[in-house]
Design an enzyme around this catalytic site. Structure first.
Site, short mmCIF file in Angstrom:
data_model
loop_
_atom_site.label_atom_id
_atom_site.label_comp_id
_atom_site.label_asym_id
_atom_site.label_seq_id
_atom_site.Cartn_x
_atom_site.Cartn_y
_atom_site.Cartn_z
N GLU A 277 0.79 -1.34 0.20
CA GLU A 277 -0.37 0.11 0.23
C GLU A 277 0.77 0.99 -0.27
O GLU A 277 0.61 2.09 1.32
CB GLU A 277 -1.08 -0.22 1.42
CG GLU A 277 -2.10 -0.65 1.79
CD GLU A 277 -2.54 -0.89 3.14
OE1 GLU A 277 -2.00 -0.16 4.11
OE2 GLU A 277 -3.46 -2.13 2.37
N PRO A 278 1.87 1.92 -0.87
CA PRO A 278 2.63 2.93 -0.86
C PRO A 278 1.75 3.79 -1.51
O PRO A 278 0.95 3.90 -2.37
CB PRO A 278 3.38 2.05 -1.82
CG PRO A 278 2.52 1.08 -3.14
CD PRO A 278 2.02 0.07 -2.22
N GLY A 279 1.60 4.92 -0.44
CA GLY A 279 1.41 6.50 -1.08
C GLY A 279 2.74 7.31 -1.21
O GLY A 279 2.76 8.11 -2.09
N ARG A 280 3.22 7.78 -0.25
CA ARG A 280 4.30 9.32 -0.41
C ARG A 280 5.36 8.33 -1.52
O ARG A 280 5.91 9.80 -2.39
CB ARG A 280 5.36 8.93 0.95
CG ARG A 280 6.25 10.21 0.67
CD ARG A 280 6.40 9.81 2.49
NE ARG A 280 6.15 9.24 3.37
CZ ARG A 280 5.78 10.67 4.38
NH1 ARG A 280 5.67 11.99 4.23
NH2 ARG A 280 5.13 10.38 5.45
N CYS A 346 -2.85 33.65 10.47
CA CYS A 346 -2.43 34.29 11.66
C CYS A 346 -2.32 33.21 12.46
O CYS A 346 -2.50 32.80 13.61
CB CYS A 346 -3.71 35.11 11.50
SG CYS A 346 -3.90 36.07 10.46
N GLU A 347 -0.76 32.51 12.54
CA GLU A 347 -0.18 32.19 12.99
C GLU A 347 1.02 32.10 13.43
O GLU A 347 1.62 31.72 12.57
CB GLU A 347 -1.22 29.76 12.22
CG GLU A 347 -2.56 29.61 12.64
CD GLU A 347 -2.95 29.37 13.89
OE1 GLU A 347 -2.01 29.65 15.57
OE2 GLU A 347 -3.85 29.69 14.06
N TYR A 374 0.86 14.05 0.94
CA TYR A 374 0.38 14.86 2.07
C TYR A 374 0.76 16.48 1.97
O TYR A 374 0.74 17.10 2.62
CB TYR A 374 0.89 13.81 3.12
CG TYR A 374 1.03 12.65 3.59
CD1 TYR A 374 -0.57 11.65 3.67
CD2 TYR A 374 2.09 12.17 2.89
CE1 TYR A 374 -0.51 11.05 3.43
CE2 TYR A 374 2.02 9.93 3.08
CZ TYR A 374 0.70 9.87 3.45
OH TYR A 374 0.11 8.45 3.36
C1 PLP Z 1 -1.04 6.18 5.10
C2 PLP Z 1 -1.06 4.83 4.72
C3 PLP Z 1 -0.18 3.82 4.06
C4 PLP Z 1 0.41 4.78 3.67
O1 PLP Z 1 2.03 5.38 3.74
P1 PLP Z 1 2.68 6.27 2.57
O2 PLP Z 1 3.78 5.78 3.91
O3 PLP Z 1 2.45 7.43 1.95
O4 PLP Z 1 3.11 5.09 2.09
C5 PLP Z 1 -0.26 3.23 4.09
N1 PLP Z 1 -1.17 2.02 4.37
C6 PLP Z 1 -2.32 2.29 5.24
C7 PLP Z 1 -2.64 1.41 6.68
C8 PLP Z 1 -2.05 4.02 6.19
O5 PLP Z 1 -2.58 4.08 6.68
#
Ligand code: PLP
Length: 420
Positions: A277-280, A346-347, A374
């Site tokens: 489940e890669p995101g970043r 304003c922070e 993000y």
């Molecule tokens: C946020 C998240 C991801 C992705 O994480 P990255 O650090 O962006 O790769 C994958 N799985 C779950 C369950 C998450 O909460």
């Protein structure tokens, strides 16, 4: 100096993303604007799929990192699955042409309506995060006459050695079920007729730079999978989550292939499909935030560059004290001075960068690098600031992936009190 973003370069002093000058992007779309490189996203996706080619694997892009429809459709065309955490994200995936049967649904607080939506769409698997959720999903699936494929997200209690806000696999975190409780939960799930026990999941944290904790988590997960098989509970997939880190400053993360090697070694010869489940790592270094210097301000102790982007656009510096490199879009030839780069909000926490040496003047354009993950996804309308535009670059082409919000957009759905 080389950039953390693979498709960013300087030509004749000007920053280019792929073959497009960022000054031209700012001219055409204004600022602040998020700018993404399709090639960078594609090449990071292909780095995963090539590394995984010798085993059976499904890449589920974590939608929460960047949920723009253009980004989702790019990954859908590459064959990705998706990791979602809400019904809203599921709607986005479907609107972008993603395949429901490659969607996994994570999250500690899935609402009944979201569960129904996911069952209707026919998603691949629910990653269950508590005993209570097991019963809820079973009840809803049974009432609908559906069968829900389920996995438990287990908490392997390993320390990923990352920022505490983005570490998720420790006993003290809210995520997942304790790995020691999972066996009994699987037995319970197996007895529920509206459920099909399909897999197991874990995700120990984000911005991981060392594969060892993930490999350790995998060992704990796989030993549970084997114990379950001995008890006649046979899983078809093992989901090891996301979390691979990227370079923002001077981090030296392993390549995707090197990071995955210990996981692939563990999965080789096994019958289960590996889900990730890669995101970043797919989008972070594919995007930047383009902003313009409104004015320079000499404070008593510090110099400030006030820009037109703010913490509502990019909250990671305010939230995690995160570092994003800042580059002038056109290289200046003046003497650099040290600035805090701040927004108009304003922070005191409204900063994008601190203590950066920049040769800049009012009106100059700056690129805040490594902002593809993000960034826009965590933006808000704080201070009634319309959200930035988003542009996807492909070669020489720029595609407006999201138009800049208007103040009217912000007020839609609100109304003042009627006259007395
Ligand atoms: C946020 C998240 C991801 C992705 O994480 P990255 O650090 O962006 O790769 C994958 N799985 C779950 C369950 C998450 O909460």
């Amino acid at each position: 100096m080389n950039f953390p973003m693979p498709t960013l370069r300087r030509a004749h002093g000007r920053l280019m993303l792929e073959d497009l000058s960022l000054a031209d992007v700012a001219e055409r779309f204004g600022t602040p604007t998020y700018v993404y490189s399709a090639e960078a996203m594609t090449s990071s996706y292909l780095a995963y799929s090539e590394a995984l080619s010798e085993i059976d694997a499904v890449l589920c892009y974590a939608v929460k990192a960047n949920a723009n429809l253009a980004v989702l459709s790019l990954f859908a065309r590459l064959g990705a699955g998706f990791d979602i955490v809400s019904g809203g994200e599921l709607s986005r995936v479907l609107a972008a042409g993603g395949a429901a049967d490659r969607v996994v649904f994570s999250g500690v607080g899935k609402q009944p309506e979201e569960i129904r939506q996911a069952l209707d769409a026919g998603i691949r698997c629910f990653n269950i995060e508590s005993a209570a959720e097991l019963e809820t999903i079973s009840d809803i699936a049974s009432a609908m006459g559906h069968t829900a494929a389920v996995a438990f997200r287990v908490n392997p209690d390993v320390d990923p050695k990352t920022h505490p806000y983005i570490s998720t696999g420790l006993r003290s975190n809210k995520f997942g079920v304790a790995i020691d409780d999972a066996f009994d939960l699987y037995r319970r799930a197996k007895d529920l007729p509206a459920l099909r026990v399909s897999g197991i999941a874990c995700h120990i944290g984000s911005q991981l730079l060392d594969p060892a904790p993930v490999a350790e988590a995998a060992d704990r997960v796989l030993s549970l999978v084997d114990r379950l098989a001995d008890a006649d509970i046979v899983l078809d997939h093992v989901d090891l989550g996301g979390g691979i880190g990227i370079r923002y400053r001077d981090e030296d993360p392993p390549t995707i292939g090197d990071f995955l090697a210990p996981l692939i070694a563990r999965m080789r010869g096994r019958s289960e499909t590996l889900f990730l489940e890669p995101g970043r790592s797919l989008v972070g270094n594919a995007g930047l935030l383009l902003t313009r210097v409104a004015l320079l301000k000499q404070g008593e102790e510090k110099n400030f560059a006030v820009v037109d982007a703010a913490m509502n656009d990019l909250s990671r510096p305010a939230l995690y004290d995160a570092y994003h490199r800042i580059e002038p879009v056109v290289a200046g030839d003046g003497e650099p001075r040290r600035y805090d780069v701040v927004g108009p909000i304003c922070e005191s926490g409204d900063f994008l960068a601190r203590d950066r040496d920049l040769a800049i003047a009012a009106g100059d354009l700056l690129a805040v690098l490594s902002a593809g993950a993000y960034g826009m996804a965590m933006s808000s309308n704080y201070n009634s600031r319309p959200r930035a535009a988003e542009v996807l670059v492909r070669g020489r082409d720029s595609f407006l992936a999201r138009q800049r919000e208007s103040v009217a957009d912000l007020m839609r759905g609100e109304r003042p009190l009627p006259p007395d």
